[in-house]
Design a protein around this motif. Structure first.
Motif, PDB file in Angstrom:
ATOM      1  N   ALA A  84      39.208  45.949  38.739  1.00 41.50           N
ATOM      2  CA  ALA A  84      40.156  45.217  38.145  1.00 41.50           C
ATOM      3  C   ALA A  84      40.262  45.770  36.335  1.00 41.50           C
ATOM      4  CB  ALA A  84      39.468  43.832  37.497  1.00 41.50           C
ATOM      5  N   ALA A  85      39.368  46.841  36.244  1.00 44.88           N
ATOM      6  CA  ALA A  85      39.205  47.304  34.798  1.00 44.88           C
ATOM      7  C   ALA A  85      40.342  48.429  35.129  1.00 44.88           C
ATOM      8  CB  ALA A  85      37.736  47.597  34.625  1.00 44.88           C
ATOM      9  N   ALA A  86      40.304  49.217  36.163  1.00 42.19           N
ATOM     10  CA  ALA A  86      41.031  50.340  36.616  1.00 42.19           C
ATOM     11  C   ALA A  86      42.685  49.785  36.263  1.00 42.19           C
ATOM     12  CB  ALA A  86      40.819  50.944  37.715  1.00 42.19           C
ATOM     13  N   ASP A  87      42.738  48.604  37.054  1.00 46.87           N
ATOM     14  CA  ASP A  87      44.234  48.092  37.024  1.00 46.87           C
ATOM     15  C   ASP A  87      44.674  47.896  35.681  1.00 46.87           C
ATOM     16  OD1 ASP A  87      44.438  48.515  39.833  1.00 46.87           O
ATOM     17  OD2 ASP A  87      43.554  46.444  40.210  1.00 46.87           O
ATOM     18  N   ALA A  88      43.655  47.201  34.961  1.00 43.49           N
ATOM     19  CA  ALA A  88      44.224  46.888  33.631  1.00 43.49           C
ATOM     20  C   ALA A  88      44.314  47.983  32.734  1.00 43.49           C
ATOM     21  CB  ALA A  88      42.985  46.038  32.806  1.00 43.49           C
ATOM     22  N   PRO A 129      49.877  46.795  46.530  1.00 38.85           N
ATOM     23  CA  PRO A 129      48.909  45.777  46.248  1.00 38.85           C
ATOM     24  C   PRO A 129      48.150  46.724  45.013  1.00 38.85           C
ATOM     25  CG  PRO A 129      48.221  46.622  48.349  1.00 38.85           C
ATOM     26  CD  PRO A 129      49.730  47.377  47.888  1.00 38.85           C
ATOM     27  N   THR A 130      47.580  46.121  44.253  1.00 34.60           N
ATOM     28  CA  THR A 130      46.588  46.611  43.193  1.00 34.60           C
ATOM     29  C   THR A 130      45.284  47.014  43.805  1.00 34.60           C
ATOM     30  OG1 THR A 130      45.776  44.554  42.433  1.00 34.60           O
ATOM     31  CG2 THR A 130      47.714  45.390  41.373  1.00 34.60           C
ATOM     32  N   ALA A 131      44.520  47.677  43.097  1.00 25.70           N
ATOM     33  CA  ALA A 131      43.110  48.199  43.583  1.00 25.70           C
ATOM     34  C   ALA A 131      42.289  47.021  43.923  1.00 25.70           C
ATOM     35  CB  ALA A 131      42.534  49.239  42.872  1.00 25.70           C
ATOM     36  N   GLN A 132      42.165  45.830  43.072  1.00 27.68           N
ATOM     37  CA  GLN A 132      41.506  44.558  43.185  1.00 27.68           C
ATOM     38  C   GLN A 132      41.885  43.779  44.255  1.00 27.68           C
ATOM     39  OE1 GLN A 132      42.001  41.405  40.482  1.00 27.68           O
ATOM     40  NE2 GLN A 132      39.526  41.430  40.112  1.00 27.68           N
ATOM     41  N   GLU A 133      43.361  43.859  44.778  1.00 32.01           N
ATOM     42  CA  GLU A 133      43.849  43.161  45.885  1.00 32.01           C
ATOM     43  C   GLU A 133      43.335  43.587  47.177  1.00 32.01           C
ATOM     44  OE1 GLU A 133      47.939  43.074  44.948  1.00 32.01           O
ATOM     45  OE2 GLU A 133      47.916  41.492  43.681  1.00 32.01           O
ATOM     46  N   PHE A 174      32.687  35.620  42.430  1.00 27.57           N
ATOM     47  CA  PHE A 174      33.921  35.631  43.157  1.00 27.57           C
ATOM     48  C   PHE A 174      34.879  34.637  42.759  1.00 27.57           C
ATOM     49  CE2 PHE A 174      36.930  34.361  46.422  1.00 27.57           C
ATOM     50  CZ  PHE A 174      36.926  35.345  47.177  1.00 27.57           C
ATOM     51  N   LEU A 175      34.486  33.497  42.183  1.00 29.23           N
ATOM     52  CA  LEU A 175      35.694  32.485  41.746  1.00 29.23           C
ATOM     53  C   LEU A 175      35.954  32.941  40.401  1.00 29.23           C
ATOM     54  CD1 LEU A 175      33.946  29.342  43.056  1.00 29.23           C
ATOM     55  CD2 LEU A 175      36.203  30.207  43.953  1.00 29.23           C
ATOM     56  N   VAL A 176      35.211  33.628  39.885  1.00 32.32           N
ATOM     57  CA  VAL A 176      35.592  34.004  38.296  1.00 32.32           C
ATOM     58  C   VAL A 176      36.476  35.132  38.483  1.00 32.32           C
ATOM     59  CG1 VAL A 176      34.660  35.126  36.394  1.00 32.32           C
ATOM     60  CG2 VAL A 176      33.397  33.218  37.447  1.00 32.32           C
ATOM     61  N   LEU A 177      36.461  36.170  39.313  1.00 34.90           N
ATOM     62  CA  LEU A 177      37.371  37.021  39.736  1.00 34.90           C
ATOM     63  C   LEU A 177      38.846  36.562  40.384  1.00 34.90           C
ATOM     64  CD1 LEU A 177      35.007  40.059  40.764  1.00 34.90           C
ATOM     65  CD2 LEU A 177      36.253  39.779  38.696  1.00 34.90           C
ATOM     66  N   ALA A 178      38.623  35.553  41.094  1.00 34.79           N
ATOM     67  CA  ALA A 178      39.651  35.240  41.917  1.00 34.79           C
ATOM     68  C   ALA A 178      40.866  34.703  41.078  1.00 34.79           C
ATOM     69  CB  ALA A 178      39.189  34.009  42.786  1.00 34.79           C
ATOM     70  N   SER A 183      45.090  32.383  47.772  1.00 33.31           N
ATOM     71  CA  SER A 183      44.557  33.288  49.103  1.00 33.31           C
ATOM     72  C   SER A 183      43.078  33.463  48.726  1.00 33.31           C
ATOM     73  CB  SER A 183      45.510  34.239  49.325  1.00 33.31           C
ATOM     74  OG  SER A 183      45.401  35.204  48.256  1.00 33.31           O
ATOM     75  N   ARG A 184      42.787  33.720  47.618  1.00 35.47           N
ATOM     76  CA  ARG A 184      41.494  33.882  47.449  1.00 35.47           C
ATOM     77  C   ARG A 184      40.497  32.916  47.325  1.00 35.47           C
ATOM     78  NH1 ARG A 184      42.278  38.421  42.458  1.00 35.47           N
ATOM     79  NH2 ARG A 184      43.843  39.684  43.578  1.00 35.47           N
ATOM     80  N   VAL A 185      40.791  31.849  46.554  1.00 34.41           N
ATOM     81  CA  VAL A 185      40.130  30.736  46.223  1.00 34.41           C
ATOM     82  C   VAL A 185      39.662  30.047  47.388  1.00 34.41           C
ATOM     83  CG1 VAL A 185      39.879  28.494  44.806  1.00 34.41           C
ATOM     84  CG2 VAL A 185      40.979  30.406  43.908  1.00 34.41           C
TER      85      VAL A 185
END
Length: 568
Positions: A84-88, A129-133, A174-178, A183-185
């Protein structure tokens, strides 16, 4: 297999395309086969006799089964956060590059800027897709499925207490990052729900303070209906004990009030049917398993929660979604027909005595409604009070049952009118079975009030919708059904008071048959009412306009106009 990741993703496309290669190692497993293998391994642990597998070995085996997926889940969360940090950072760099290109001067600069802008605009709809996805899709979501399967297959094992304690902080992160990704939650909530459902009660109880601190915040951020269904599992788990009533009532109140606030009008209700569905599944489960949370909870705000739910349910009684509508009217029916024995749910009473009969009688109906000159006068005489002084409506209620029924009694006029509007054409005919059942339950719980409201509502219908004789026939049947249901309830009360064991079974069967016949009679009357009101579009719209409360009718028309305009 327990490391996570779908087996289908592990084979390269080159291996898949190489049809000449007959190596058995390249054969793929389906996801269902993977689950079956994990369940088979777990069954060896849980089904082995103590002479083969000692309790210590079983405990060690359960811990070992969870060790790998939990560790990989933890590692994948670190990867997702770093991704997520890399994508940002990449997005910020791209934004700066586009801004710098826009500032280049000269002919060449303008051409370069134009090319860059066109390239960036063409790359917007990129499907990469992004790296986080990638981390979520290939690691975290499959691991959620693996862990849910483990909790389910090892249900009730004492070793699950420690595994749930280790799993909770991971799934919370996980829920914080979702964020808001459905599809994640969904798989995360499912895995947590399985963990709460299959872990022994003492392990779930240890987690209650953490759940109370985090779940309302997660629900407020994600507004996912799966949280409501998960809390309904907790209600069922703790229904037999009042030890956790305070934190459970706080958790219930926080989520229910947040869901109610998300459903302020018809537009929000029609756009969120799944939230409506799970909200009233939760409310109905509380009524069935732990009604004490609504009427005798140590948490004071929970006592007003039932009234808020009834108000919201009245708004939701027009949603054109079969499952959601069924949940709403099941909630109404459950309130109208509380169980005689609620020892599981109300800790403050056991075998409570009857405290009185319903205070109203069918003879209390307004003479202007039921006089012979009126087109709606019933054809049969109404019952009078019994010689003993009890109401002719019969059937006693405990104080707790009457307290549960009080909120819906206050909203009875709106509920009856909306239900009749649903039958008249507001809802598809396939969605009206639960509406018919709720009206029947209302005739049983509040006979005189229900008949009085029905008569008044039917009088509002223009003669172009129902002829006077049609109105008269419908009201006659409603009065007849209510009167006979009242007699059945009074007979039940007398039998229970006499405690005649042998006659109770025989009379109970007779009353059940009569109750069934009355239900058939009422359903037939409702179907005839539907056919008359739905025969043309004009009659249907006139019936809806006459029956629906003005504010709700205006909201429905506004939402229909908005949808029509959005379709162009």
């Amino acid at each position: 297999l327990l490391r996570g990741g779908y087996p289908n993703n592990r084979a390269s496309s080159s291996n898949r395309s190489n049809s000449s290669n007959n190596d058995n190692s390249n054969k793929l497993l389906t996801e269902k086969e993977v689950e079956c293998l994990i369940e088979a391994i777990c069954s060896i642990v849980t089904c082995s006799s103590p002479s083969v597998v000692s309790p210590e070995q079983k405990h060690s085996a359960v811990v070992s089964l969870f060790e790998t997926p939990l560790q990989n889940f933890r590692d994948a969360l670190y990867m997702a956060a770093a991704a997520a940090a890399a994508d940002a950072a990449a997005n910020a760099a791209n934004a700066n590059a586009n801004a710098n290109v826009g500032g280049i001067g000269g002919i060449g600069g303008s051409r370069a800027a134009s090319n860059s802008i066109s390239n960036s605009s063409s790359s917007k709809p990129s499907t990469h897709p992004t790296a986080q996805e990638v981390v979520f899709t290939n690691l975290l979501i499959p691991l959620c499925d693996r862990l849910a399967t483990l909790f389910d297959a090892l249900s009730g094992e004492p070793a699950l207490n420690s595994q749930l304690q280790a799993f909770w902080p991971l799934i919370n992160e996980f829920l914080v990052l979702a964020e808001m990704d459905e599809s994640r939650v969904e798989p995360a909530i499912r895995a947590l729900r399985y963990g709460l459902k299959h872990t022994p009660l003492e392990g779930v109880g240890q987690l209650m303070p953490s759940l109370l601190a985090a779940i309302p915040e997660r629900f407020m951020a994600l507004r996912h209906n799966g949280f409501l269904f998960m809390i309904s599992e907790l209600v069922k788990l703790f229904s037999a004990t009042a030890v956790f009533d305070l934190p459970l009532a706080q958790l219930l109140t926080a989520l229910v009030l947040e869901a109610i606030n998300a459903l302020p009008d018809y537009a929000s209700v029609s756009n969120q049917p799944l939230l409506v569905d799970d909200l009233f599944i939760l409310a109905t489960r509380v009524l069935n398993y732990a009604p004490r949370l609504f009427i005798s909870s140590p948490f004071p705000d929970s006592q007003a929660l039932l009234q808020r739910l009834v108000d919201c349910a009245t708004r939701c009684a027009v949603v054109s979604h079969r499952e959601a509508l069924g949940s709403v009217f099941s909630f109404f029916t459950c309130l109208l027909t509380p169980r005689q024995a609620m020892t599981n749910g109300i800790s403050s009473i056991t075998n409570a005595n009857k405290v009185g009969e319903l205070s109203t009688d069918l003879t209390a109906l307004s003479p202007s409604m039921l006089s012979p000159s009126s087109a709606l006068a019933p054809s049969s005489a109404l019952p009078s009070s019994s010689p003993s002084g009890a109401s002719a409506i019969g059937g006693g209620f405990t104080a707790e049952q009457m307290q549960l029924q009080e909120p819906i009694k206050q909203k009875l006029p709106d509920l009856i009118r909306i239900s009749l509007a649903d039958l008249a054409g507001l809802l598809p005919s396939s969605c009206t079975y639960d509406v018919v059942d709720t009206l029947f339950a209302s005739l049983k719980a509040f006979p005189s009030e229900t008949v009085m409201v029905m008569v008044e509502a039917i009088r509002l219908l223009p003669d172009t919708v129902l002829l006077p004789q049609d109105k008269q026939r419908f009201c006659d049947i409603a009065t007849k059904v209510a009167t006979r249901l009242a007699n059945i309830q009074r007979a039940e009360s007398e039998v229970n008071a006499a405690a005649s064991g042998m006659m109770n079974g025989v009379d109970g069967e007779k009353r059940a048959r009569e109750n069934y016949v009355l239900g058939e009679m009422w359903e037939k009357a409702c179907r005839e009412f539907m056919e008359l009101c739905r025969r043309t579009r004009r009659t249907r719209e006139a019936a809806e306009a006459a029956l629906l409360p003005y504010g709700l009718h205006a909201q429905i028309l506004e939402e229909e106009e908005r949808r029509y305009n959005s379709r162009g």
